[in-house]
Design a protein around this motif. Sequence first.
Motif, mmCIF file in Angstrom:
data_model
loop_
_atom_site.group_PDB
_atom_site.id
_atom_site.type_symbol
_atom_site.label_atom_id
_atom_site.label_comp_id
_atom_site.label_asym_id
_atom_site.label_seq_id
_atom_site.Cartn_x
_atom_site.Cartn_y
_atom_site.Cartn_z
ATOM 1 N N PHE A 37 0.885 -1.112 -0.116
ATOM 2 C CA PHE A 37 0.098 -0.054 -0.193
ATOM 3 C C PHE A 37 0.910 1.235 -0.005
ATOM 4 O O PHE A 37 1.621 1.317 0.769
ATOM 5 N N GLU A 38 0.813 2.132 -1.011
ATOM 6 C CA GLU A 38 1.419 3.249 -1.045
ATOM 7 C C GLU A 38 0.471 4.518 -0.406
ATOM 8 O O GLU A 38 -0.523 4.843 -0.721
ATOM 9 N N LEU A 39 0.872 4.991 0.857
ATOM 10 C CA LEU A 39 0.156 5.931 1.540
ATOM 11 C C LEU A 39 0.720 7.256 1.618
ATOM 12 O O LEU A 39 2.027 7.283 1.882
ATOM 13 N N LYS A 40 0.141 8.256 1.574
ATOM 14 C CA LYS A 40 0.728 9.853 1.735
ATOM 15 C C LYS A 40 -0.355 10.330 2.996
ATOM 16 O O LYS A 40 -1.565 10.436 2.886
ATOM 17 N N GLU A 41 0.638 10.722 4.099
ATOM 18 C CA GLU A 41 -0.196 11.522 5.146
ATOM 19 C C GLU A 41 -1.079 12.611 4.727
ATOM 20 O O GLU A 41 -0.432 13.315 3.810
ATOM 21 N N LEU A 42 -2.182 13.022 5.349
ATOM 22 C CA LEU A 42 -3.122 13.920 4.796
ATOM 23 C C LEU A 42 -2.241 15.231 5.247
ATOM 24 O O LEU A 42 -1.972 15.393 6.276
ATOM 25 N N ASN A 43 -2.242 16.205 4.349
ATOM 26 C CA ASN A 43 -1.508 17.715 4.834
ATOM 27 C C ASN A 43 -2.508 18.568 5.487
ATOM 28 O O ASN A 43 -2.785 19.583 5.017
ATOM 29 N N THR A 44 -2.710 17.933 6.593
ATOM 30 C CA THR A 44 -3.836 18.557 7.456
ATOM 31 C C THR A 44 -3.337 19.011 8.972
ATOM 32 O O THR A 44 -3.190 17.846 9.561
ATOM 33 N N GLY B 34 6.579 20.389 2.652
ATOM 34 C CA GLY B 34 6.992 19.103 2.116
ATOM 35 C C GLY B 34 6.867 17.779 2.600
ATOM 36 O O GLY B 34 6.102 17.778 3.614
ATOM 37 N N VAL B 35 7.783 16.901 2.508
ATOM 38 C CA VAL B 35 7.588 15.329 3.078
ATOM 39 C C VAL B 35 8.635 14.920 3.676
ATOM 40 O O VAL B 35 9.913 15.427 3.420
ATOM 41 N N LEU B 36 8.620 13.985 4.547
ATOM 42 C CA LEU B 36 9.750 13.292 5.088
ATOM 43 C C LEU B 36 10.161 11.942 4.201
ATOM 44 O O LEU B 36 9.046 11.555 3.391
ATOM 45 N N CYS C 165 3.963 14.101 6.315
ATOM 46 C CA CYS C 165 4.156 15.431 5.858
ATOM 47 C C CYS C 165 5.026 16.097 6.878
ATOM 48 O O CYS C 165 5.134 15.730 8.167
ATOM 49 N N ARG C 166 5.498 17.239 6.832
ATOM 50 C CA ARG C 166 6.207 18.146 7.456
ATOM 51 C C ARG C 166 5.749 19.426 7.326
ATOM 52 O O ARG C 166 5.382 19.824 6.194
ATOM 53 N N LYS D 240 11.316 26.358 12.882
ATOM 54 C CA LYS D 240 11.611 24.946 13.149
ATOM 55 C C LYS D 240 10.689 24.211 12.186
ATOM 56 O O LYS D 240 9.469 24.413 12.117
ATOM 57 N N VAL D 241 11.288 22.931 11.681
ATOM 58 C CA VAL D 241 10.354 22.017 10.938
ATOM 59 C C VAL D 241 9.895 21.235 12.213
ATOM 60 O O VAL D 241 10.380 20.695 12.786
ATOM 61 N N ILE D 242 8.459 20.732 12.099
ATOM 62 C CA ILE D 242 7.797 20.025 12.995
ATOM 63 C C ILE D 242 7.156 18.958 11.855
ATOM 64 O O ILE D 242 6.668 19.332 10.998
ATOM 65 N N TYR D 243 6.770 17.883 12.607
ATOM 66 C CA TYR D 243 5.865 16.887 12.090
ATOM 67 C C TYR D 243 5.338 16.000 13.207
ATOM 68 O O TYR D 243 5.470 16.295 14.398
ATOM 69 N N LEU D 244 4.131 15.045 12.833
ATOM 70 C CA LEU D 244 3.521 14.592 13.858
ATOM 71 C C LEU D 244 4.141 13.353 14.257
ATOM 72 O O LEU D 244 4.805 12.693 13.339
ATOM 73 N N ASN D 245 4.229 13.080 15.535
ATOM 74 C CA ASN D 245 4.948 11.926 15.757
ATOM 75 C C ASN D 245 4.155 10.690 16.084
ATOM 76 O O ASN D 245 3.674 10.176 17.181
ATOM 77 N N TRP D 246 3.780 10.217 14.877
ATOM 78 C CA TRP D 246 2.768 9.100 14.951
ATOM 79 C C TRP D 246 3.617 7.723 15.419
ATOM 80 O O TRP D 246 4.933 7.578 15.284
#
Length: 121
Positions: free
Chosen positions: A35-42, A56-58, A80-81, A89-95
């Motif tokens: 499965f190719e998945l991309k995090e929602l940019n929300t 952009g993206v990680l 996403c980031r 600072k660049v931030i992203y969700l820590n899933w």
Amino acid sequence: MSSATVSLLKLFVPDFIVENFDFKRVFEDSETIDFELKELNTPPTEWDGIKVFSKGVLPQIVIQHIPIRGHRIFYHIIRCRWLNNESSKVIYLNWTLVEKGTRITREFAAFLKEINLYSAE
């Protein structure tokens, strides 16, 4: 994504993935389903007080999930980031998608641990 597709996916993938990722493509062969998945940019609601901009993206990660009907399951995840405008600072969700120290989902790790407990008896 149609509600029928979402209902079907919920039978095979964790709810968290259905709710937070777009399914871009699915590849299947005789042994695997990818499965190719991309995090929602929300940005999440907990960032409402912060001005963030998409940055952009990680790099893609690949994790393995519980096999389905004899097929190994792999998620190719792009996350996403964002740029925090206040701190620069660049931030992203820590899933917590991946079990610590592995490249498998937490659900798959729990499944393997349970099997190991039964086989030790």
